[in-house]
Design a protein around this motif. Structure first.
Motif, PDB file in Angstrom:
ATOM      1  N   PHE A   1       0.837  -1.201   0.000  1.00 57.83           N
ATOM      2  CA  PHE A   1       0.000   0.000   0.000  1.00 57.83           C
ATOM      3  C   PHE A   1       0.875   1.256   0.000  1.00 57.83           C
ATOM      4  N   THR A   2       1.915   1.241   0.842  1.00 57.44           N
ATOM      5  CA  THR A   2       2.844   2.367   0.879  1.00 57.44           C
ATOM      6  C   THR A   2       3.586   2.504  -0.442  1.00 57.44           C
ATOM      7  N   ASN A   3       4.030   1.389  -0.995  1.00 59.97           N
ATOM      8  CA  ASN A   3       4.745   1.418  -2.274  1.00 59.97           C
ATOM      9  C   ASN A   3       3.856   1.942  -3.393  1.00 59.97           C
ATOM     10  N   PHE A   4       2.593   1.529  -3.391  1.00 59.94           N
ATOM     11  CA  PHE A   4       1.655   2.017  -4.402  1.00 59.94           C
ATOM     12  C   PHE A   4       1.509   3.532  -4.296  1.00 59.94           C
ATOM     13  N   GLY A   5       1.392   4.040  -3.071  1.00 60.23           N
ATOM     14  CA  GLY A   5       1.289   5.479  -2.877  1.00 60.23           C
ATOM     15  C   GLY A   5       2.518   6.213  -3.391  1.00 60.23           C
ATOM     16  N   THR A   6       3.697   5.626  -3.202  1.00 61.96           N
ATOM     17  CA  THR A   6       4.936   6.229  -3.711  1.00 61.96           C
ATOM     18  C   THR A   6       4.920   6.296  -5.233  1.00 61.96           C
ATOM     19  N   VAL A   7       4.413   5.244  -5.867  1.00 61.49           N
ATOM     20  CA  VAL A   7       4.324   5.223  -7.330  1.00 61.49           C
ATOM     21  C   VAL A   7       3.372   6.309  -7.827  1.00 61.49           C
ATOM     22  N   VAL A   8       2.229   6.451  -7.179  1.00 67.17           N
ATOM     23  CA  VAL A   8       1.252   7.463  -7.593  1.00 67.17           C
ATOM     24  C   VAL A   8       1.846   8.870  -7.467  1.00 67.17           C
ATOM     25  N   LEU A   9       2.561   9.129  -6.376  1.00 69.02           N
ATOM     26  CA  LEU A   9       3.208  10.436  -6.218  1.00 69.02           C
ATOM     27  C   LEU A   9       4.212  10.682  -7.345  1.00 69.02           C
ATOM     28  N   GLY A  10       4.956   9.635  -7.711  1.00 70.11           N
ATOM     29  CA  GLY A  10       5.908   9.760  -8.812  1.00 70.11           C
ATOM     30  C   GLY A  10       5.226  10.066 -10.127  1.00 70.11           C
ATOM     31  N   LEU A  11       4.080   9.433 -10.373  1.00 73.49           N
ATOM     32  CA  LEU A  11       3.332   9.680 -11.609  1.00 73.49           C
ATOM     33  C   LEU A  11       2.813  11.113 -11.661  1.00 73.49           C
TER      34      LEU A  11
END
Length: 264
Positions: free
Chosen positions: A203-213
């Motif tokens: 869940f945390t990793n997914f949030g990091t990816v979204v911020l990067g996008l």
């Protein structure tokens, strides 16, 4: 389109829904005021009426727009025509572009200005989980056979409980066509590309990816209204069908309001 194809009328719910507006819309779509209030509630675009001709749809849409609503018509075949998405397993941030790779090693590169819409949502399903526990139970027949010495036997006791399974997703729509899109599923990704930023929680990793996008595609529309599901279902196929329809409606409304798509 065949003559019998259903045409759906969808609206983007108004920010302020008062009794007068609900009654006015009810008169347009030939429903009760109470039904109409339910249809116009919430934050997601919804189908509120159906027609059997484009002429009837155009008349309803004009009346709804005169009431200040954003309304569109959508053929049933179009609403249920879901894109063949590119399901990413890993990605690589490259400055002003992102390179996506799927599980088969195929690649898709998207540059900064080519993303029109980023949808972020959450899927929840309720599943039955069966567990087995061993218990001891007094056995009267065996006790009698043993001359009164208490005999206990072990039995398996099965219980069924409901478990909520959740998964976040992001979908990127390219500017050239809604049929060219990329899906990022929380539990489908290999997050090793995050390097030192990788966490133990997907869940945390997914949030990091979204911020990067969001950093790479700052000009894209960001919409996270699907992040709060309102209905649980035990069927994964049903929940995905509902998600696909919601995604399609959100895309269509953004396309219409930004002038990318003309609608009656």
């Amino acid at each position: 389109m065949t003559d019998s194809e259903v045409i759906h009328i969808a609206v983007d719910p108004p920010t302020n829904l008062d009794a007068n507006l609900a009654r006015s819309v009810a008169n347009v779509i030939n429903k009760s005021a109470s039904q109409t209030r339910l249809l116009l509630a919430g934050q997601l675009p919804k189908v509120i009426a159906h027609c059997d001709s484009i002429e009837a749809a155009e008349s309803i849409i004009r009346n709804l727009r005169n009431l200040g609503l954003v309304a569109i018509a959508c053929r049933d075949s179009e609403l249920r025509q879901f894109p063949q998405t590119f399901k990413a397993q890993t990605l690589e941030f490259r400055g002003k572009e992102v390179l996506f790779r799927d599980i088969a090693g195929r690649e898709r590169k998207i540059v900064e200005n080519n993303v029109f819409l980023v949808l972020v949502g959450r899927i929840e399903t309720s599943v039955d989980v069966e567990t087995t526990k061993q218990k001891t139970k007094f056995s009267l027949p065996r006790t009698l056979l043993m001359g009164g010495i208490p005999i206990w036997r072990r039995i398996d006791e099965k219980t069924t409980t409901q478990s909520i399974q959740a998964e976040c997703f992001a979908r990127l729509y390219e500017r050239k066509s809604p049929d060219f899109s990329v899906d990022i599923l929380q539990h489908h990704m290999n997050y090793s590309f995050l390097g030192p930023k990788v966490a133990a929680s997907s869940f945390t990793n997914f949030g990091t990816v979204v911020l990067g996008l969001r950093e790479v595609f700052p000009q894209a529309i960001f919409d996270d209204r699907l992040a709060k599901p309102s209905v649980l279902t035990t069927s994964l196929s049903q929940v995905w069908e509902g998600i696909e329809i919601n995604c399609k409606l959100i895309y269509l409304f953004h396309a219409v309001t930004t002038g990318r798509l003309c609608n009656p």
